[in-house]
Design a protein around this motif. Structure first.
Motif, PDB file in Angstrom:
ATOM      1  N   VAL A   1     -17.746  72.018  56.157  1.00  0.00           N
ATOM      2  CA  VAL A   1     -17.297  72.344  57.514  1.00  0.00           C
ATOM      3  C   VAL A   1     -15.804  72.647  57.454  1.00  0.00           C
ATOM      4  O   VAL A   1     -15.023  71.851  56.925  1.00  0.00           O
ATOM      5  CB  VAL A   1     -17.543  71.160  58.480  1.00  0.00           C
ATOM      6  N   ALA A   2     -15.385  73.800  58.013  1.00  0.00           N
ATOM      7  CA  ALA A   2     -13.969  74.186  57.961  1.00  0.00           C
ATOM      8  C   ALA A   2     -13.173  73.573  59.111  1.00  0.00           C
ATOM      9  O   ALA A   2     -12.047  73.150  58.930  1.00  0.00           O
ATOM     10  CB  ALA A   2     -13.830  75.703  57.984  1.00  0.00           C
ATOM     11  N   GLU A   3     -13.737  73.556  60.305  1.00  0.00           N
ATOM     12  CA  GLU A   3     -13.008  73.061  61.471  1.00  0.00           C
ATOM     13  C   GLU A   3     -13.991  72.487  62.493  1.00  0.00           C
ATOM     14  O   GLU A   3     -15.120  72.985  62.640  1.00  0.00           O
ATOM     15  CB  GLU A   3     -12.225  74.190  62.161  1.00  0.00           C
ATOM     16  N   VAL A   4     -13.542  71.481  63.226  1.00  0.00           N
ATOM     17  CA  VAL A   4     -14.287  70.928  64.362  1.00  0.00           C
ATOM     18  C   VAL A   4     -13.331  70.821  65.540  1.00  0.00           C
ATOM     19  O   VAL A   4     -12.216  70.323  65.396  1.00  0.00           O
ATOM     20  CB  VAL A   4     -14.851  69.523  64.037  1.00  0.00           C
TER      21      VAL A   4
ATOM     22  N   ASP B   1     -10.366  65.202  56.342  1.00  0.00           N
ATOM     23  CA  ASP B   1      -9.295  65.581  57.276  1.00  0.00           C
ATOM     24  C   ASP B   1      -9.118  67.094  57.377  1.00  0.00           C
ATOM     25  O   ASP B   1      -8.405  67.571  58.255  1.00  0.00           O
ATOM     26  CB  ASP B   1      -7.974  64.904  56.893  1.00  0.00           C
ATOM     27  N   LYS B   2      -9.759  67.839  56.498  1.00  0.00           N
ATOM     28  CA  LYS B   2      -9.646  69.304  56.565  1.00  0.00           C
ATOM     29  C   LYS B   2     -10.371  69.888  57.782  1.00  0.00           C
ATOM     30  O   LYS B   2     -10.183  71.052  58.094  1.00  0.00           O
ATOM     31  CB  LYS B   2     -10.206  69.950  55.289  1.00  0.00           C
ATOM     32  N   VAL B   3     -11.202  69.086  58.471  1.00  0.00           N
ATOM     33  CA  VAL B   3     -11.911  69.645  59.635  1.00  0.00           C
ATOM     34  C   VAL B   3     -11.030  69.676  60.878  1.00  0.00           C
ATOM     35  O   VAL B   3     -11.404  70.268  61.887  1.00  0.00           O
ATOM     36  CB  VAL B   3     -13.236  68.906  59.958  1.00  0.00           C
ATOM     37  N   TYR B   4      -9.838  69.043  60.832  1.00  0.00           N
ATOM     38  CA  TYR B   4      -8.952  69.111  62.005  1.00  0.00           C
ATOM     39  C   TYR B   4      -7.530  69.491  61.601  1.00  0.00           C
ATOM     40  O   TYR B   4      -6.575  69.177  62.294  1.00  0.00           O
ATOM     41  CB  TYR B   4      -8.976  67.802  62.801  1.00  0.00           C
ATOM     42  N   ASP B   5      -7.356  70.185  60.459  1.00  0.00           N
ATOM     43  CA  ASP B   5      -6.004  70.538  60.004  1.00  0.00           C
ATOM     44  C   ASP B   5      -5.568  71.910  60.528  1.00  0.00           C
ATOM     45  O   ASP B   5      -4.545  72.433  60.087  1.00  0.00           O
ATOM     46  CB  ASP B   5      -5.897  70.469  58.481  1.00  0.00           C
ATOM     47  N   LEU B   6      -6.320  72.471  61.450  1.00  0.00           N
ATOM     48  CA  LEU B   6      -6.008  73.747  62.127  1.00  0.00           C
ATOM     49  C   LEU B   6      -6.124  74.965  61.210  1.00  0.00           C
ATOM     50  O   LEU B   6      -5.868  76.080  61.632  1.00  0.00           O
ATOM     51  CB  LEU B   6      -4.606  73.748  62.769  1.00  0.00           C
ATOM     52  N   GLN B   7      -6.474  74.754  59.956  1.00  0.00           N
ATOM     53  CA  GLN B   7      -6.568  75.854  58.993  1.00  0.00           C
ATOM     54  C   GLN B   7      -8.033  76.213  58.824  1.00  0.00           C
ATOM     55  O   GLN B   7      -8.825  75.393  58.359  1.00  0.00           O
ATOM     56  CB  GLN B   7      -6.005  75.433  57.624  1.00  0.00           C
ATOM     57  N   GLU B   8      -8.372  77.451  59.161  1.00  0.00           N
ATOM     58  CA  GLU B   8      -9.772  77.845  59.054  1.00  0.00           C
ATOM     59  C   GLU B   8     -10.212  78.038  57.602  1.00  0.00           C
ATOM     60  O   GLU B   8     -11.394  78.068  57.301  1.00  0.00           O
ATOM     61  CB  GLU B   8     -10.005  79.132  59.859  1.00  0.00           C
TER      62      GLU B   8
HETATM   63 CA    CA Z   1      -9.689  73.288  58.035  1.00  0.00          CA
END
Ligand code: CA
Length: 673
Positions: A573-576, A609-616
């Motif tokens: 998952v890239a972003e939530v 934490d990569k799912v909310y780091d704003l980086q797609e």
């Molecule tokens: Ca991300």
């Protein structure tokens, strides 16, 4: 800047100018100057009148330098960018239009102006009279990246304005690389389709001194090396990735490409001792006084470290809580000179439990080192030092002495380091080495703790024992035959005050004791007694998908469970995003990952934490051996009212991990782990 453009013109190159003033680029505050933050209510990257006034002055001065170098006026500037990836920050066409007008008023009227964004965000602020370009990286599916742009503007030229050849490193996280063959495939796909592109980066280089930025959430500062795994490495050497890229470009060139130049010479420096030292506490500057705690900017200081000192107004008991709200970014707390604790913003560590009774009148000293200012997202309003207050139990401490410790060479060089001393804790160290041949070298900091290095007056950069960067690039042009001087400020203290120069960098040696995964031994999420607030089967294919909740829900703890994926393999998952009562994404600055059943940290930096780091382009991915169902648990920092969830699968072409059956849980009590 004009000199740079003229140099490029001399070598037959055109220039695309991207003047910002916000440029991101993993640079301190995204290129904006810290003193903007002295205005307490400033709203950066908006039509805040003070911000616009300063932007106007900057662009006007820039225009004096560069507007005469536009192509039609005999120069080599062919395009100028307006703002930078604004869609990833806000939706505010009026602001982007204002920046466009200021760029024009600065004299950039003879070249096309453009705005760059991601494929998912370019329409938020797209202005009719600007060209639109898209940024994405190695592995991206070229056709899907340009699909929406082609539909919106069928006749527009297509350009990838940042094709990410690699990625940047953060302190305490695995060294980033991107596959050379995948990079070359992406470029070939663009060449075959007649799409223009700009490599970000061809050569990443070094973020010297204190200019590295940071990401948030979760707060993580950039390393000094900006090698970026780019085709040309930090020291200017061609890499195998360069060779593969060159071979591809040769097939599109009408004549043979020139041979790459010989690599710059490299020297080694035998181990030497920094034989003079002085404790930071023995060489403090004159303090300022402040009744209340205030951030660094309020004392007219931009960077470096800052020491706050006061006396305890009452006796403190062992076990009481001392809260330092908030520590930006790394603090050491001393009581009458004795180290009590180290607090690290990366862990949101803003409090400590007193390890002993402390009598009234104890001198409390809090030494805070500012790391990079956040360069991306809403947290770019990133003040340093201690931002709010210090509390002993519920008592707010006052009556502070404040010592500014700026990072410039002159301040460090003025310290009277003495031979034969070996201070423990924060100290300046000075030493010399002699060269008979000058060349580039890589200073080995593996014996040192945390701080900054200057050589012959040049600030090389930050070091931190946790890595992954363990050496600092020292360019030969800053060295000389004969004696060379090194100063090290080590805020923690070295194991041995020695340095050496290596013939190659060490950029991939992590030594942190922070676990880089979020599942503690023995933890196993139990959802058997939980009721989901939403359940859905996601569609196959990339792009954002929204799960609207049947009824709005409120809670502080979020669990996203992935019960199955579309293709055999891991989940990714890239972003939530969570959607608020107005249907818009809620801020994520206070989010924290508490748990993931599995995180792939051997082949990638794919933590939860990569799912909310704003980086797609960054993502959480489970390890190959982990079996579904998968789940992450996040602490949202406060109870939020939520009407739905948006999820972005990992975006690269052919990448695994697309979630299929999902369940969402949201509640006020923590999940059972
Ligand atoms: Ca991300």
């Amino acid at each position: 800047m004009a000199e740079f453009c003229r140099l490029a013109q001399k070598h037959g190159l055109y220039v695309i100018v991207r003047p910002g003033p916000y440029v991101c680029a993993e640079w301190e505050m995204g290129g904006l100057p810290w003193w903007l933050l002295k205005k307490e209510d400033i709203r950066l990257r908006s039509n805040d009148p003070y911000y616009l006034e300063r932007v106007g002055l900057f662009l006007k001065r820039l225009g004096q330098e560069l507007a005469p170098l536009q192509l039609a006026r005999g120069g080599n500037i062919i395009m100028v960018q307006v703002e930078n990836e604004y869609g990833a920050y806000a939706t505010d066409k009026a602001h982007v239009a204002k920046i466009r007008d200021l760029v024009r008023e600065a004299g950039f009227t003879d070249v096309p102006l453009f705005q760059c964004d991601w494929s998912s965000t370019f329409q938020r602020n797209g202005l009719d009279d600007l060209l639109w370009t898209i940024n994405f990286g190695t592995g991206a599916d070229i056709d899907s990246q340009f699909k929406a742009l082609k539909a919106a503007r069928p006749d527009s030229p297509l350009m990838c304005s940042e094709f990410w050849s690699g990625w940047f490193d953060h302190w305490g996280r695995r060294h980033e690389t991107r596959d050379a063959d995948a990079m070359v495939r992406g470029i070939r796909d663009m060449l075959e389709r007649g799409i223009s592109f700009s490599l970000y980066m061809a050569h990443g280089g070094t973020t010297f001194g204190w200019w590295g930025g940071a990401n948030n959430p979760a707060y993580s500062a950039m390393c000094s090396s900006y090698d970026y795994d780019a085709p040309i490495d930090e020291a200017g050497h061609a890499t195998p990735k360069f060779d593969k890229l060159r071979a591809l470009l040769q097939t599109y060139a009408e004549s043979p490409l020139p041979e790459p130049p010989a690599p710059p010479p490299v020297v080694t420096v035998p181990a030497f001792t920094l034989d003079r030292a002085v404790s930071l506490f023995d060489t403090l500057p004159k303090p300022k006084t402040s009744e209340a705690i205030r951030p660094m900017e309020a004392f007219d200081q931009g960077w470096g470290a800052i020491l706050y000192a006061t006396r305890l107004p009452r006796a403190a008991k062992k076990g009481e809580t001392l809260t330092i709200d908030e520590t930006h970014d790394w603090a050491q707390v001393f009581a009458d000179g004795r180290l009590l604790a180290r607090l690290d913003r990366r862990e949101k560590a803003f409090a400590l439990t007193l390890p002993a009774d402390l009598p009234a009148g104890t001198r409390l000293e809090i030494l805070v080192e500012a790391m990079g200012r956040v360069n991306f997202g809403g947290s770019i309003h990133d003040r340093k030092g201690i931002t709010r207050q210090v509390r002993l139990g519920e008592d707010v401490l006052t009556g502070w002495q404040v010592f500014s410790l700026p990072p410039g060479h002159a301040f460090a060089a003025a310290k009277a380091a003495k031979p034969g001393t070996h201070p423990a804790g924060p100290a300046y160290w000075v030493g010399d080495f002699t060269l008979t041949t000058v060349g580039d070298t890589f200073l080995d900091l593996r014996d040192w703790g945390k701080g900054m290095v200057w050589v012959n007056g040049h600030a090389l950069g930050r070091f931190w024992e946790i890595g992954p960067q363990q050496t600092l690039f020292l360019p030969g042009c800053w060295l000389r035959k004969g004696r060379n001087e090194v100063i090290v400020l080590d805020l923690k203290g070295p194991r041995s005050p020695t340095l050496r120069g290596l013939d190659r960098p060490i950029l991939d040696q992590l030594r942190g004791n922070l676990s880089d995964t979020h599942r503690k031994p023995g933890q196993d999420l139990d959802l058997s007694a939980e009721t989901p607030v939403a359940e859905a089967t996601l569609k196959a294919g990339g792009g954002w998908q929204t799960l609207a909740f049947p009824t709005p829900a409120t809670g502080r703890y979020l669990c996203v469970e992935i019960r199955s994926v579309w293709r055999e393999g891991p989940a990714a998952v890239a972003e939530v995003d969570l959607l608020g009562p107005d249907g818009k994404p809620l801020p994520r600055e206070e989010w924290r990952a508490l748990y993931a059943d599995s995180e792939e940290t051997r082949s990638a930096n794919a933590t939860a934490d990569k799912v909310y780091d704003l980086q797609e382009s960054t993502f959480w991915q489970t390890a190959p051996e982990a079996k579904a169902p998968h789940a992450i648990v996040l602490d949202l920092g406060a109870a939020l009212q939520v009407t739905g969830l948006r999820i972005l699968p990992r975006a690269e072409k052919g990448a695994p991990g697309q979630p299929k059956a999902c369940r969402v849980f949201l509640k006020n009590a923590p999940f059972r782990l």
